[in-house]
Design a protein around this motif. Sequence first.
Motif, short mmCIF file in Angstrom:
data_model
loop_
_atom_site.label_atom_id
_atom_site.label_comp_id
_atom_site.label_asym_id
_atom_site.label_seq_id
_atom_site.Cartn_x
_atom_site.Cartn_y
_atom_site.Cartn_z
N VAL A 94 0.46 -1.65 0.03
CA VAL A 94 0.36 -0.11 0.03
C VAL A 94 0.84 1.25 -0.20
O VAL A 94 1.99 1.74 0.46
CB VAL A 94 -1.30 0.18 1.29
N ALA A 124 1.74 -0.28 -7.88
CA ALA A 124 1.31 -0.31 -6.65
C ALA A 124 0.67 1.40 -6.73
O ALA A 124 -1.01 1.67 -5.20
CB ALA A 124 2.33 -0.68 -5.56
N ARG A 127 -2.96 1.61 -8.00
CA ARG A 127 -3.81 1.21 -7.27
C ARG A 127 -4.21 1.50 -5.65
O ARG A 127 -5.82 2.73 -6.02
CB ARG A 127 -3.00 0.00 -6.39
N ALA A 128 -2.56 2.51 -5.65
CA ALA A 128 -3.54 3.62 -4.87
C ALA A 128 -3.98 5.21 -4.84
O ALA A 128 -5.03 4.76 -3.61
CB ALA A 128 -1.56 4.11 -4.09
N ASN A 131 -7.66 4.61 -5.35
CA ASN A 131 -8.04 4.36 -3.84
C ASN A 131 -7.99 5.14 -3.28
O ASN A 131 -8.35 5.07 -2.12
CB ASN A 131 -7.98 3.14 -2.93
N PHE A 133 -5.80 6.94 -2.37
CA PHE A 133 -4.51 6.09 -1.30
C PHE A 133 -4.89 5.76 0.16
O PHE A 133 -4.67 6.11 1.20
CB PHE A 133 -3.71 8.12 -0.57
N GLN A 138 -7.12 0.10 -0.61
CA GLN A 138 -6.23 -0.48 -0.97
C GLN A 138 -6.73 -1.80 -0.27
O GLN A 138 -6.05 -2.98 -1.22
CB GLN A 138 -4.62 0.43 -0.45
N ARG A 142 -6.83 -5.56 -3.23
CA ARG A 142 -5.62 -6.58 -3.02
C ARG A 142 -6.36 -7.97 -2.55
O ARG A 142 -5.95 -8.69 -3.33
CB ARG A 142 -4.40 -6.28 -2.54
#
Length: 635
Positions: A94, A124, A127-128, A131, A133, A138, A142
């Motif tokens: 994360v 990564a 993805r953060a 979302n 952060f 996160q 995952r």
Amino acid sequence: MEQIILNILEALRRGETVDDKALVKLIHAEARREGADKRDLAKRRLLPFYQRVKREEPARWAGWNVDSDLERQLLQVLRMKPRRTASGVATITVITKPWPCSGDCLFCPNDLRMPKSYLHPEPACARAEQNCFDPYLQVSARLTALSQMGHATDKIELIVLGGTWSDYPEGYQTWFMSELFRALNDDAVAGVAANPMLARPGISRVEAGRLLDDAPADALPPVVTERRESYRAAGIATDEAELAAGVADEQERVDAAVGGYNRAVRRLYGPGTPWGEVAEWQTATMEELERQQRINETAKHRVVGLVIETRPDAVTPQALTLIRRLGCTKIQMGIQSLNQHLLDINERRVSVAQIERAFSLARLFGFKIHAHFMLNLLGATPEGDKRDYECFMTESAFMPDEVKVYPCALIEGSRLVGCYERGEWRPYTEEELLDVLADDIVVTPAFCRISRMIRDFSSDDIMVGNKKPNLRQLVENRLAARGEGAVVREIRYREISTAGADLDELSLDEEVAYETPVTYERFLQWVTPQGKIAGFLRLSLPDRAFVAARAGELPTTPDEAMIREVHVYGMAARVGDQGQATQHHGLGRLLVERACEIARDAGYARINVISAIGTREYYRHLGFYDHGLYLQKEL
């Protein structure tokens, strides 16, 4: 899709091996029979289909007559990317939100959408950002992906990246950790509809983000729905075009060296911005964190490792005490070089003396040390890099437990670009780089693991420098060409990985031992006759006089030994599932028992273990009890 599942089950009942090649044949045959696009029957779609039927259509699933052993075999066939959990745990990375950095290294990227040194296209990071952060979101994303790919997720290693952890406010640190644990405690796994990148082959991240925003409410865990709505209401963007436009003017100024990263980040994310509004509720008390930690001790998804990232100059007894209370067990530390001249001209703002002190303190607190070491810095030479790395691996003040050793790459927006344009810096040729890395692997000792040889930058983001993602493979090929003279001892090269091991062939090797300025270290390892490693333990026997002289700084006493890590390799197995993996066969218990014997024979009265939250119960069963920052046992 059901027929493919039934065909796999039938083949397994006959005792046949269904590998990827056999699975592809089954998929193609069924696609021809149905006149369907084989992409619609791809492996990545089969497991979500199986999981959905089992969960939502129990009568249909019962008709397939799948017992626990057959299901275990089926999941092995359908599992995506099996190496993800080959080290024995499922890893979730994360990223913290963008924040001013206490450093300003010459080579560091200045992407205003990210914490310092990170780029938004990195997996990564993407993805953060998708979302907001948010740690809960996160982890949920995952956890969902890992579950839908068929991985066991009851043992989780959390890796928290984003620059210097201690630069963030303490309230944010506590909140961030609380939310990580809460997402795992809540079993925040979404339905297939909320993981479109898995459910639909070839989908872009932008399209995936839009589909996630439009996912049906019943496909998302309740907190995920509420949290995403809170960010929308605050005006936090997740759309790629909005994200790019939001930082465009400031990014142009930073790239042109008109304004600095820190000033721009304060303007974009500080008071008076949507992020400033969100920051008002991104805080938690230590009591709330500890409540979530207690729940996690017996949760479905237990944290068996927690990693933060920091700088050597930020490592103090006070910072380590807080980090330990947050549940951390490992520290990633940017070292880059032990050559003070290189550190200075690359504006690292760290001294070798600070690095030495950071290593000593981290060891005495029990943390595993995961160092970052960079090749090809401004002013470096291939031969100088070889000497520098060998010093790092052999001098007693350093000798990390794990290392990322990777080449410097030229990224647009970093201040190194000017050095390149003036001819002051050049990237190593591939031949030079492979030669340096091959020598580095050979001098890496048996107690150290080389986790990475590249940063996760895309080739599009690298202006010049290595762009090959398979750099480790190229290095290992070079070592193989050297013949028997190139002996590789580092841990990752020797992991049993997905192959497993014959337990009857394992032997306990106790020969690896080394001294640091503050400890005597013993590395115990289970090995196969071929030297492959199935598990290990790191035992620290602290210098009693050193500990006694710093009684006010350290959380331990002179008569206490420390277990810094216990790890058993093999494909991650669910707790209680014996299977064929090396986990859950008592290898860890035997390592701990032997460590206790060694510590007792060395004259220590007690032994501590820097337990992760999710392994507390395990150590309690071995006779340890809660004691301050650790679990402890009388010897």
